[in-house]
Each structure stands twice: as C-alpha cells, then as structure tokens.
Design a protein around this motif. Structure first.
Motif, PDB file in Angstrom:
ATOM      1  N   ALA A  17       0.832  -1.204   0.000  1.00 24.13           N
ATOM      2  CA  ALA A  17       0.000   0.000   0.000  1.00 24.13           C
ATOM      3  C   ALA A  17       0.868   1.256   0.000  1.00 24.13           C
ATOM      4  O   ALA A  17       0.590   2.220  -0.722  1.00 24.13           O
ATOM      5  CB  ALA A  17      -0.932   0.002   1.206  1.00 24.13           C
ATOM      6  N   VAL A  18       1.922   1.243   0.791  1.00 25.40           N
ATOM      7  CA  VAL A  18       2.824   2.399   0.842  1.00 25.40           C
ATOM      8  C   VAL A  18       3.498   2.596  -0.509  1.00 25.40           C
ATOM      9  O   VAL A  18       3.616   3.722  -0.998  1.00 25.40           O
ATOM     10  CB  VAL A  18       3.866   2.224   1.972  1.00 25.40           C
ATOM     11  CG1 VAL A  18       4.977   3.245   1.864  1.00 25.40           C
ATOM     12  CG2 VAL A  18       3.185   2.316   3.327  1.00 25.40           C
ATOM     13  N   LEU A  19       3.925   1.513  -1.141  1.00 24.29           N
ATOM     14  CA  LEU A  19       4.551   1.621  -2.462  1.00 24.29           C
ATOM     15  C   LEU A  19       3.574   2.187  -3.490  1.00 24.29           C
ATOM     16  O   LEU A  19       3.950   3.000  -4.331  1.00 24.29           O
ATOM     17  CB  LEU A  19       5.072   0.262  -2.926  1.00 24.29           C
ATOM     18  CG  LEU A  19       6.346  -0.225  -2.259  1.00 24.29           C
ATOM     19  CD1 LEU A  19       6.679  -1.637  -2.731  1.00 24.29           C
ATOM     20  CD2 LEU A  19       7.504   0.708  -2.548  1.00 24.29           C
ATOM     21  N   LEU A  20       2.324   1.762  -3.425  1.00 22.85           N
ATOM     22  CA  LEU A  20       1.323   2.281  -4.358  1.00 22.85           C
ATOM     23  C   LEU A  20       1.085   3.770  -4.148  1.00 22.85           C
ATOM     24  O   LEU A  20       0.853   4.511  -5.100  1.00 22.85           O
ATOM     25  CB  LEU A  20       0.005   1.521  -4.213  1.00 22.85           C
ATOM     26  CG  LEU A  20      -0.030   0.128  -4.816  1.00 22.85           C
ATOM     27  CD1 LEU A  20      -1.353  -0.560  -4.472  1.00 22.85           C
ATOM     28  CD2 LEU A  20       0.153   0.183  -6.315  1.00 22.85           C
ATOM     29  N   LEU A  21       1.155   4.206  -2.899  1.00 24.17           N
ATOM     30  CA  LEU A  21       0.942   5.623  -2.611  1.00 24.17           C
ATOM     31  C   LEU A  21       2.125   6.481  -3.035  1.00 24.17           C
ATOM     32  O   LEU A  21       1.954   7.568  -3.572  1.00 24.17           O
ATOM     33  CB  LEU A  21       0.681   5.829  -1.116  1.00 24.17           C
ATOM     34  CG  LEU A  21      -0.667   5.368  -0.599  1.00 24.17           C
ATOM     35  CD1 LEU A  21      -0.713   5.492   0.911  1.00 24.17           C
ATOM     36  CD2 LEU A  21      -1.783   6.176  -1.227  1.00 24.17           C
ATOM     37  N   PHE A  22       3.332   6.000  -2.780  1.00 19.57           N
ATOM     38  CA  PHE A  22       4.504   6.823  -3.022  1.00 19.57           C
ATOM     39  C   PHE A  22       5.093   6.660  -4.416  1.00 19.57           C
ATOM     40  O   PHE A  22       5.846   7.512  -4.862  1.00 19.57           O
ATOM     41  CB  PHE A  22       5.574   6.556  -1.962  1.00 19.57           C
ATOM     42  CG  PHE A  22       5.202   7.129  -0.632  1.00 19.57           C
ATOM     43  CD1 PHE A  22       5.209   8.491  -0.432  1.00 19.57           C
ATOM     44  CD2 PHE A  22       4.819   6.307   0.405  1.00 19.57           C
ATOM     45  CE1 PHE A  22       4.852   9.030   0.785  1.00 19.57           C
ATOM     46  CE2 PHE A  22       4.462   6.834   1.632  1.00 19.57           C
ATOM     47  CZ  PHE A  22       4.479   8.199   1.823  1.00 19.57           C
ATOM     48  N   SER A  23       4.763   5.605  -5.113  1.00 13.50           N
ATOM     49  CA  SER A  23       5.301   5.409  -6.451  1.00 13.50           C
ATOM     50  C   SER A  23       4.886   6.525  -7.409  1.00 13.50           C
ATOM     51  O   SER A  23       5.728   7.053  -8.125  1.00 13.50           O
ATOM     52  CB  SER A  23       4.886   4.042  -6.988  1.00 13.50           C
ATOM     53  OG  SER A  23       5.437   3.827  -8.249  1.00 13.50           O
ATOM     54  N   PRO A  24       3.613   6.927  -7.443  1.00 11.15           N
ATOM     55  CA  PRO A  24       3.248   8.045  -8.325  1.00 11.15           C
ATOM     56  C   PRO A  24       3.941   9.346  -7.919  1.00 11.15           C
ATOM     57  O   PRO A  24       4.365  10.114  -8.783  1.00 11.15           O
ATOM     58  CB  PRO A  24       1.734   8.162  -8.163  1.00 11.15           C
ATOM     59  CG  PRO A  24       1.294   6.829  -7.696  1.00 11.15           C
ATOM     60  CD  PRO A  24       2.426   6.303  -6.863  1.00 11.15           C
ATOM     61  N   ALA A  25       4.097   9.569  -6.630  1.00 13.41           N
ATOM     62  CA  ALA A  25       4.772  10.784  -6.172  1.00 13.41           C
ATOM     63  C   ALA A  25       6.233  10.769  -6.599  1.00 13.41           C
ATOM     64  O   ALA A  25       6.775  11.783  -7.043  1.00 13.41           O
ATOM     65  CB  ALA A  25       4.662  10.906  -4.653  1.00 13.41           C
ATOM     66  N   ARG A  26       6.868   9.618  -6.500  1.00 10.02           N
ATOM     67  CA  ARG A  26       8.270   9.505  -6.910  1.00 10.02           C
ATOM     68  C   ARG A  26       8.395   9.692  -8.419  1.00 10.02           C
ATOM     69  O   ARG A  26       9.306  10.366  -8.896  1.00 10.02           O
ATOM     70  CB  ARG A  26       8.840   8.147  -6.504  1.00 10.02           C
ATOM     71  CG  ARG A  26      10.307   8.005  -6.794  1.00 10.02           C
ATOM     72  CD  ARG A  26      10.851   6.683  -6.241  1.00 10.02           C
ATOM     73  NE  ARG A  26      12.281   6.621  -6.322  1.00 10.02           N
ATOM     74  CZ  ARG A  26      12.966   6.348  -7.422  1.00 10.02           C
ATOM     75  NH1 ARG A  26      12.334   6.106  -8.542  1.00 10.02           N
ATOM     76  NH2 ARG A  26      14.286   6.307  -7.411  1.00 10.02           N
ATOM     77  N   SER A  27       7.469   9.119  -9.165  1.00  8.80           N
ATOM     78  CA  SER A  27       7.486   9.275 -10.618  1.00  8.80           C
ATOM     79  C   SER A  27       7.333  10.743 -11.005  1.00  8.80           C
ATOM     80  O   SER A  27       8.019  11.232 -11.902  1.00  8.80           O
ATOM     81  CB  SER A  27       6.371   8.456 -11.263  1.00  8.80           C
ATOM     82  OG  SER A  27       6.589   7.092 -11.064  1.00  8.80           O
ATOM     83  N   LEU A  28       6.439  11.436 -10.333  1.00 11.11           N
ATOM     84  CA  LEU A  28       6.242  12.859 -10.605  1.00 11.11           C
ATOM     85  C   LEU A  28       7.500  13.649 -10.270  1.00 11.11           C
ATOM     86  O   LEU A  28       7.918  14.524 -11.037  1.00 11.11           O
ATOM     87  CB  LEU A  28       5.054  13.396  -9.807  1.00 11.11           C
ATOM     88  CG  LEU A  28       4.765  14.885  -9.960  1.00 11.11           C
ATOM     89  CD1 LEU A  28       4.426  15.218 -11.411  1.00 11.11           C
ATOM     90  CD2 LEU A  28       3.641  15.306  -9.038  1.00 11.11           C
TER      91      LEU A  28
END
Length: 73
Positions: A17-28
C-alpha cells in the motif's frame, strides 16, 4: 492462528500500500527533475553544450540518466 503469520501478512499488505501511494509521487518528482535538467541544458548555447560534450539531440537522453543532477545547476 499464528500471530507472527498474521502480522507478516499485514506488513506485506502495508508495504504494498505504501509503495502504491509513493510510487506516483516519486514518478512525478523524477519527471519534474528530468524536465528541469532538459530546460536548463536547452537554455545553454551550442558552444556551452559543446564544452560539456552534449549535443542538442542528446539533451533528453542526458536528462533521463540517473546521476548527479546538481552538476547542471
């Protein structure tokens, strides 16, 4: 049931769940950083680009590379 087994499953779900939340933020963040490097390199004159051994056509490639982003500031 074994508490250790239950907590391990919960930890795995929480980690996903944490990876799903932070992956888009990291990509951005990476996209914004790449665009910043592209803009900075694009603003340089051809002579300055030649000094750092980068052609205009290589700017997107150079910007997409992981590395020391601060050297282009």
């Amino acid at each position: 049931m074994n508490e250790k087994l239950l907590s391990g499953g919960f930890e795995l779900r929480l980690r996903k769940a944490v990876l799903l939340l932070f992956s888009p933020a990291r990509s951005l963040m990476l996209w914004r950083r790449r665009r910043s490097v592209e803009n900075r390199l694009g603003a340089l004159s051809d002579h300055m680009l030649k000094d750092i051994a980068v052609s205009r056509g290589e700017i997107p490639f150079v910007a997409s590379r992981d590395g020391d982003w601060n050297r282009f500031r």
